[in-house]
Design a protein around this motif. Structure first.
Motif, PDB file in Angstrom:
ATOM      1  N   GLU A  77      84.264  89.336  41.002  1.00 55.15           N
ATOM      2  CA  GLU A  77      84.476  87.653  41.076  1.00 55.15           C
ATOM      3  C   GLU A  77      83.904  86.218  40.432  1.00 55.15           C
ATOM      4  O   GLU A  77      84.522  86.021  40.031  1.00 55.15           O
ATOM      5  N   ASN A  78      83.076  86.494  40.338  1.00 55.17           N
ATOM      6  CA  ASN A  78      82.104  85.842  39.146  1.00 55.17           C
ATOM      7  C   ASN A  78      82.660  86.308  37.789  1.00 55.17           C
ATOM      8  O   ASN A  78      82.768  85.689  36.549  1.00 55.17           O
ATOM      9  N   ALA A  79      83.149  87.465  37.122  1.00 52.77           N
ATOM     10  CA  ALA A  79      84.408  88.108  36.144  1.00 52.77           C
ATOM     11  C   ALA A  79      86.198  87.082  35.817  1.00 52.77           C
ATOM     12  O   ALA A  79      86.700  87.018  37.106  1.00 52.77           O
ATOM     13  N   PRO A  80      86.728  86.620  34.933  1.00 50.27           N
ATOM     14  CA  PRO A  80      88.153  86.388  35.006  1.00 50.27           C
ATOM     15  C   PRO A  80      88.457  87.535  35.352  1.00 50.27           C
ATOM     16  O   PRO A  80      87.905  89.004  34.956  1.00 50.27           O
ATOM     17  N   PRO A  81      90.021  87.375  35.830  1.00 47.95           N
ATOM     18  CA  PRO A  81      90.469  88.172  36.111  1.00 47.95           C
ATOM     19  C   PRO A  81      90.771  89.627  35.740  1.00 47.95           C
ATOM     20  O   PRO A  81      90.777  90.930  36.279  1.00 47.95           O
ATOM     21  N   GLU A  82      91.227  89.284  34.087  1.00 45.82           N
ATOM     22  CA  GLU A  82      90.791  90.588  32.614  1.00 45.82           C
ATOM     23  C   GLU A  82      90.129  90.793  32.694  1.00 45.82           C
ATOM     24  O   GLU A  82      89.952  91.967  32.176  1.00 45.82           O
ATOM     25  N   ARG A  83      88.784  90.162  32.796  1.00 48.15           N
ATOM     26  CA  ARG A  83      87.983  90.741  32.610  1.00 48.15           C
ATOM     27  C   ARG A  83      87.120  92.195  34.437  1.00 48.15           C
ATOM     28  O   ARG A  83      85.875  92.410  33.795  1.00 48.15           O
ATOM     29  N   ARG A  84      87.665  91.588  35.046  1.00 50.65           N
ATOM     30  CA  ARG A  84      87.396  92.492  36.428  1.00 50.65           C
ATOM     31  C   ARG A  84      86.518  93.990  36.420  1.00 50.65           C
ATOM     32  O   ARG A  84      85.817  94.574  37.167  1.00 50.65           O
TER      33      ARG A  84
END
Length: 271
Positions: free
Chosen positions: A144-151
């Motif tokens: 959840e701490n990562a951007p959506p495109e890097r999850r």
């Protein structure tokens, strides 16, 4: 003073140690990255392809790795399929330090105490879900701490920290999404007997990433890599036109031109 011939023996021993160390690097690279071609290994390890082939021949002879035909996605090109080298079960055992027998015995006991049969399978499934739930908080914080495109990539890093040697990549072919690849499974021998472990993990990935995911392959079923397909988010469907306020005349409908019938399913994603 050294005896005649002693120095060559020391040189031979040093050479054997160097060969063994490089051979371990080759096997470890296959563990971390999955089934690999000679060219892949040479590039990653900074070795010549001839040297890689020599070490692979020794690893094949020792039943640590085995050659396989490379899986091709989409249209296959002409020519002989590329050969990849994957770890055998024995090769994985050399890296695996988990207590497989103890874990399998514990799950067998859970199934028996629950009454065996369907009830036993359900009890093992409940244990598997509880096991991944214990990991949920730590993994959720990373994702959840990562951007959506890097999850997906963040999830791969978290799995790698737990020994799964995971990577994320764009799905090959025309599939719109990503592939999460786990090149190692610390509990593979237990998962061979109890697929509920893999099923619970797949459900966990789906909840964690907020989308339906699809398991394409598992090491427990004999594949070289555990592969999970994660689709990219679909655009929201178009909004339906709002109904006119009460008492307002509806605008006249435009006459539709005659033409071939349309497929009412167009625009839907395939089920």
């Amino acid at each position: 003073m050294k005896n005649v011939g002693e120095a060559p023996q020391e040189d031979l021993a040093a050479g054997l140690r160097a060969d063994h160390s490089t051979r371990n690097r080759v096997a470890r690279s296959i563990l971390d990255h999955g089934p690999s071609t000679v060219a892949d290994l040479a590039g990653r390890l900074g070795l010549t392809q001839a040297a890689v082939r020599r070490h692979l021949d020794a690893l094949v002879a020792d039943d640590v790795v085995e050659p396989r035909e490379k899986r091709v996605y989409g249209t296959r090109s002409r020519g002989r399929p590329a050969k990849v080298f994957a770890l055998t079960d024995g090769g994985r055992d050399a890296f695996d330090q988990s207590y497989d027998k103890l874990a399998a015995d514990a799950l067998r006991w859970i199934a028996r105490i629950a009454g065996g049969g369907t009830a036993g399978e359900a009890a093992v499934a409940a244990f598997a879900r509880d096991r991944v739930d214990q990991l949920a908080e730590a993994y959720r914080a990373v994702v959840e701490n990562a951007p959506p495109e890097r999850r997906t990539e963040a999830l791969a890093r978290a799995l790698s920290a737990d020994g799964y040697a995971a990577t994320a990549r764009t799905a090959p072919g025309r599939r719109q999404g990503e592939q999460l690849c786990q090149h190692h499974c610390p509990v593979v021998h237990v998962a061979e007997q109890y697929p509920q472990l893999c099923e619970a993990e797949t459900e966990f990935f789906s909840r964690l990433l907020g989308t339906h995911v699809q398991r394409l392959a598992t090491i427990a079923h004999g594949d070289g890599v555990c592969t999970t397909f994660i689709p990219r988010g679909d655009p929201p469907p178009p909004r339906a036109p709002e109904a006119p306020p009460p008492g307002t005349a509806e605008p006249p409908q435009q006459t539709r031109a005659e033409g071939p019938p349309t497929d009412s399913r167009s625009g839907r994603n395939p089920a």
